[in-house]
Design a protein around this motif. Sequence first.
Motif, PDB file in Angstrom:
ATOM      1  N   GLU A 404       0.830  -1.206   0.000  1.00 21.25           N
ATOM      2  CA  GLU A 404       0.000   0.000   0.000  1.00 21.25           C
ATOM      3  C   GLU A 404       0.864   1.256   0.000  1.00 21.25           C
ATOM      4  OE1 GLU A 404      -2.848   2.202   3.190  1.00 21.25           O
ATOM      5  OE2 GLU A 404      -3.376   0.107   2.754  1.00 21.25           O
ATOM      6  N   LYS A 405       1.938   1.198   0.778  1.00 24.01           N
ATOM      7  CA  LYS A 405       2.846   2.340   0.864  1.00 24.01           C
ATOM      8  C   LYS A 405       3.472   2.642  -0.497  1.00 24.01           C
ATOM      9  CE  LYS A 405       7.110   3.826   3.165  1.00 24.01           C
ATOM     10  NZ  LYS A 405       8.205   3.420   4.087  1.00 24.01           N
ATOM     11  N   ARG A 406       3.908   1.582  -1.188  1.00 18.75           N
ATOM     12  CA  ARG A 406       4.507   1.775  -2.506  1.00 18.75           C
ATOM     13  C   ARG A 406       3.482   2.261  -3.521  1.00 18.75           C
ATOM     14  NH1 ARG A 406       8.293  -3.690  -2.958  1.00 18.75           N
ATOM     15  NH2 ARG A 406       9.846  -3.059  -1.391  1.00 18.75           N
ATOM     16  N   GLY A 407       2.267   1.755  -3.420  1.00 22.28           N
ATOM     17  CA  GLY A 407       1.218   2.204  -4.322  1.00 22.28           C
ATOM     18  C   GLY A 407       0.930   3.687  -4.154  1.00 22.28           C
ATOM     19  N   ILE A 408       0.907   4.136  -2.906  1.00 20.72           N
ATOM     20  CA  ILE A 408       0.682   5.561  -2.627  1.00 20.72           C
ATOM     21  C   ILE A 408       1.824   6.387  -3.208  1.00 20.72           C
ATOM     22  CG2 ILE A 408       0.626   7.289  -0.788  1.00 20.72           C
ATOM     23  CD1 ILE A 408      -0.915   5.252   0.915  1.00 20.72           C
ATOM     24  N   GLU A 409       3.071   5.919  -3.012  1.00 22.77           N
ATOM     25  CA  GLU A 409       4.243   6.647  -3.504  1.00 22.77           C
ATOM     26  C   GLU A 409       4.199   6.803  -5.021  1.00 22.77           C
ATOM     27  OE1 GLU A 409       7.544   4.426  -2.062  1.00 22.77           O
ATOM     28  OE2 GLU A 409       7.481   5.291  -0.039  1.00 22.77           O
ATOM     29  N   ARG A 410       3.817   5.719  -5.732  1.00 22.52           N
ATOM     30  CA  ARG A 410       3.752   5.791  -7.195  1.00 22.52           C
ATOM     31  C   ARG A 410       2.692   6.773  -7.670  1.00 22.52           C
ATOM     32  NH1 ARG A 410       4.716   0.082  -6.898  1.00 22.52           N
ATOM     33  NH2 ARG A 410       2.472  -0.316  -6.902  1.00 22.52           N
ATOM     34  N   LYS A 411       1.519   6.727  -7.044  1.00 26.60           N
ATOM     35  CA  LYS A 411       0.446   7.640  -7.437  1.00 26.60           C
ATOM     36  C   LYS A 411       0.814   9.089  -7.139  1.00 26.60           C
ATOM     37  CE  LYS A 411      -3.572   4.570  -7.165  1.00 26.60           C
ATOM     38  NZ  LYS A 411      -4.885   4.344  -6.537  1.00 26.60           N
ATOM     39  N   VAL A 412       1.409   9.307  -5.973  1.00 28.57           N
ATOM     40  CA  VAL A 412       1.805  10.671  -5.589  1.00 28.57           C
ATOM     41  C   VAL A 412       2.845  11.209  -6.565  1.00 28.57           C
ATOM     42  CG1 VAL A 412       3.024  12.037  -3.849  1.00 28.57           C
ATOM     43  CG2 VAL A 412       1.237  10.437  -3.146  1.00 28.57           C
ATOM     44  N   GLU A 413       3.826  10.371  -6.917  1.00 32.54           N
ATOM     45  CA  GLU A 413       4.883  10.797  -7.830  1.00 32.54           C
ATOM     46  C   GLU A 413       4.313  11.174  -9.198  1.00 32.54           C
ATOM     47  OE1 GLU A 413       8.854  11.610  -8.951  1.00 32.54           O
ATOM     48  OE2 GLU A 413       7.932  11.244  -6.996  1.00 32.54           O
ATOM     49  N   ASP A 414       3.392  10.365  -9.715  1.00 36.88           N
ATOM     50  CA  ASP A 414       2.802  10.631 -11.019  1.00 36.88           C
ATOM     51  C   ASP A 414       1.971  11.912 -11.001  1.00 36.88           C
ATOM     52  OD1 ASP A 414       2.171   9.543 -13.794  1.00 36.88           O
ATOM     53  OD2 ASP A 414       0.146   9.834 -12.969  1.00 36.88           O
ATOM     54  N   ARG A 415       1.143  12.065  -9.990  1.00 34.43           N
ATOM     55  CA  ARG A 415       0.295  13.257  -9.913  1.00 34.43           C
ATOM     56  C   ARG A 415       1.112  14.516  -9.630  1.00 34.43           C
ATOM     57  NH1 ARG A 415      -5.292  11.429  -6.797  1.00 34.43           N
ATOM     58  NH2 ARG A 415      -5.652   9.527  -8.031  1.00 34.43           N
ATOM     59  N   LEU A 416       2.163  14.353  -8.848  1.00 35.29           N
ATOM     60  CA  LEU A 416       3.013  15.500  -8.546  1.00 35.29           C
ATOM     61  C   LEU A 416       3.642  16.035  -9.820  1.00 35.29           C
ATOM     62  CD1 LEU A 416       4.411  17.407  -6.556  1.00 35.29           C
ATOM     63  CD2 LEU A 416       6.181  15.670  -6.249  1.00 35.29           C
ATOM     64  N   LYS A 417       4.132  15.145 -10.679  1.00 36.47           N
ATOM     65  CA  LYS A 417       4.746  15.592 -11.932  1.00 36.47           C
ATOM     66  C   LYS A 417       3.720  16.275 -12.821  1.00 36.47           C
ATOM     67  CE  LYS A 417       8.666  12.417 -12.127  1.00 36.47           C
ATOM     68  NZ  LYS A 417       9.304  11.282 -12.832  1.00 36.47           N
ATOM     69  N   ASN A 418       2.505  15.733 -12.866  1.00 37.95           N
ATOM     70  CA  ASN A 418       1.453  16.384 -13.650  1.00 37.95           C
ATOM     71  C   ASN A 418       1.146  17.779 -13.104  1.00 37.95           C
ATOM     72  OD1 ASN A 418       0.904  14.456 -15.619  1.00 37.95           O
ATOM     73  ND2 ASN A 418      -0.430  13.290 -14.264  1.00 37.95           N
ATOM     74  N   LYS A 419       1.113  17.905 -11.783  1.00 40.78           N
ATOM     75  CA  LYS A 419       0.853  19.195 -11.155  1.00 40.78           C
ATOM     76  C   LYS A 419       1.981  20.184 -11.455  1.00 40.78           C
ATOM     77  CE  LYS A 419      -1.362  22.023  -8.389  1.00 40.78           C
ATOM     78  NZ  LYS A 419      -2.672  22.575  -8.745  1.00 40.78           N
ATOM     79  N   LEU A 420       3.219  19.679 -11.408  1.00 42.48           N
ATOM     80  CA  LEU A 420       4.364  20.541 -11.696  1.00 42.48           C
ATOM     81  C   LEU A 420       4.358  20.999 -13.155  1.00 42.48           C
ATOM     82  CD1 LEU A 420       7.178  18.663  -9.732  1.00 42.48           C
ATOM     83  CD2 LEU A 420       6.052  20.805  -9.104  1.00 42.48           C
ATOM     84  N   ILE A 421       3.930  20.097 -14.066  1.00 43.05           N
ATOM     85  CA  ILE A 421       3.827  20.483 -15.475  1.00 43.05           C
ATOM     86  C   ILE A 421       2.828  21.631 -15.629  1.00 43.05           C
ATOM     87  CG2 ILE A 421       2.969  19.713 -17.735  1.00 43.05           C
ATOM     88  CD1 ILE A 421       4.208  16.972 -17.125  1.00 43.05           C
ATOM     89  N   ASP A 422       1.679  21.523 -14.970  1.00 45.07           N
ATOM     90  CA  ASP A 422       0.681  22.597 -15.022  1.00 45.07           C
ATOM     91  C   ASP A 422       1.263  23.910 -14.494  1.00 45.07           C
ATOM     92  OD1 ASP A 422      -1.196  20.850 -16.029  1.00 45.07           O
ATOM     93  OD2 ASP A 422      -2.032  20.351 -14.064  1.00 45.07           O
ATOM     94  N   GLU A 423       2.002  23.815 -13.391  1.00 46.02           N
ATOM     95  CA  GLU A 423       2.558  25.025 -12.770  1.00 46.02           C
ATOM     96  C   GLU A 423       3.648  25.646 -13.640  1.00 46.02           C
ATOM     97  OE1 GLU A 423       2.675  27.785  -9.488  1.00 46.02           O
ATOM     98  OE2 GLU A 423       1.232  26.351 -10.318  1.00 46.02           O
ATOM     99  N   ILE A 424       4.473  24.820 -14.265  1.00 46.25           N
ATOM    100  CA  ILE A 424       5.528  25.325 -15.144  1.00 46.25           C
ATOM    101  C   ILE A 424       4.921  26.045 -16.340  1.00 46.25           C
ATOM    102  CG2 ILE A 424       7.381  24.635 -16.732  1.00 46.25           C
ATOM    103  CD1 ILE A 424       7.975  22.329 -14.720  1.00 46.25           C
ATOM    104  N   ILE A 425       3.912  25.426 -16.936  1.00 51.43           N
ATOM    105  CA  ILE A 425       3.242  26.038 -18.094  1.00 51.43           C
ATOM    106  C   ILE A 425       2.635  27.383 -17.702  1.00 51.43           C
ATOM    107  CG2 ILE A 425       1.282  25.785 -19.671  1.00 51.43           C
ATOM    108  CD1 ILE A 425       1.876  22.756 -19.634  1.00 51.43           C
TER     109      ILE A 425
END
Length: 549
Positions: A404-425
Amino acid sequence: MKLPGVIMKTKKQTVNQVTAEPREEDLEDLFTFLPLKDLFFSKTNPRKRSRDNDESLNELSESIKSIGLINPITVRRRYGIINAATGKEFDPYYEIVSGSRRYMAASIANLSEIPCIIKNLSDKDVLEIQVIENLQRKDLHPLDEAEAFNYLLETQSYNQESIAARIGKSLSYVYKRMQLLNLSEELKKDFYEGNINQMQALLISRLTIENQNKLLKYYRDISEVSLTMLKKDIESKFHLSLDNAVFDKADKTLIDGISSCINCPKRTGYNPQLFDDYTEIDETCTDADCFNAKVKAHIARELANKDNGLIPISTMYYSDGDRPDDLLASGEYEIYDPDKHESDADFIDAIVIEENRNSYYGSKLKLGEKVKVRLTTEEKTEKDEEYTEEELEKHRKEREKEDEKRGIERKVEDRLKNKLIDEIIRLVPMKVDELLLDLVTTEIADQYLGGCDENLLHRHGIEESSPEWSNYENNFMEYLKNRGSIKERFKVLLEFMLLLDKTHANGEIIKQYVEAYGIDIANFKKDITKEVKKEIKKQKEQTIPQNKE
């Protein structure tokens, strides 16, 4: 009549007979006409490989036929050259210090003599004049320039710093030029013929010759590979981070004849002038073969030291009967984690001697890393009896918690990058010339079509069933064209590149933008983590009734 500032080809000044030893008047600059047969190319001229084509030389030759050679060439007297036909010494001959192109054009024009300025110059003076004069030429090939710098280092009292000061360039400029000499002969030929550009040549030249040859095998035609893709391929295939090296980077005794990483010129931090595209904290080894050899030497040393009491483990999975007897395979042990284990009392010291390189099934453990492990339920030591039901339940819950911990980490990492892409743009100024935008778009589309453009369309709410999805090889270009303004098109183009970075390059470009614009990752990650945990909790609550039934 003599025109001001022009040397007429009909005017001629007589040269006194030159003796074997220079006379006092030889110390003065002398203007005269000299026969072409007495002139010789300089061995030190950086412009050895003329990039002039036949047409340009013929144009200059026609001009010389018409109005004469307006600017004299610079020469110096030399003594001691032997005439191969007669076996006798020429007395004297003249080395062309500068003006070799004018000399060649005059030869094509069939002139018998040309205007020259004879100077009394030392070898050092000659090379300085040649280097500095040739630096002013737009068509001087970087390899010619690099060879001239190298000649200054090897035969004159110069170092990189004094060369940089003398030519008015940065120290980084000199180091990068000279690094080009590290190219293999095949790649030097490609570079000179224009099959690779200067930036590509520099990236490749920072590899060993062996790795340069390996790199060439990856590409059908290296001239078609973009600079961005080439850099990513080099870093993924031949560069390794030294930040978490399992061996001691300061150890100079690990392998005989090989220095420590601290004193190695193939470490990016050793020569920041050459590797100025890497930050001080981004310590990278550019010789993967040497790095891997040190890892193996480290493992051998650790296992040979019986006081360590290490057992060898692998991160690979084995079928029954395939695993070597002296090795624990993945699935046969669990790793001590202070966050989930109360004590390490029943764990033993181990070292990873074999790793699974598969990106999906691979472990986070590195080759040569030392960890504490204990056997899982399938493997028992002589001290083990039977696991009780309570112990089995405990292990099951621990594994579920870890998953469960690893699953959370993977989802957080993916969404974080998407959020950062939005912020950079949102933060990047959208200012670009339309022609440049079209050129860049075409280059990107040629190199990167497929896969990533699907992610782009998903982000914009376009589903597989829509017409824009039908041809993935063209949908990115079509979608971009329909965005209207240059600003909007550039925004989508930047988004595409960031998605590509997220998918294939571990977010290095995203990381650079985050640092450049001071984006607060911590707050984004905190909010996303809460969001993911909330979703998982909701999913669990929805599955409980089904389990009870």
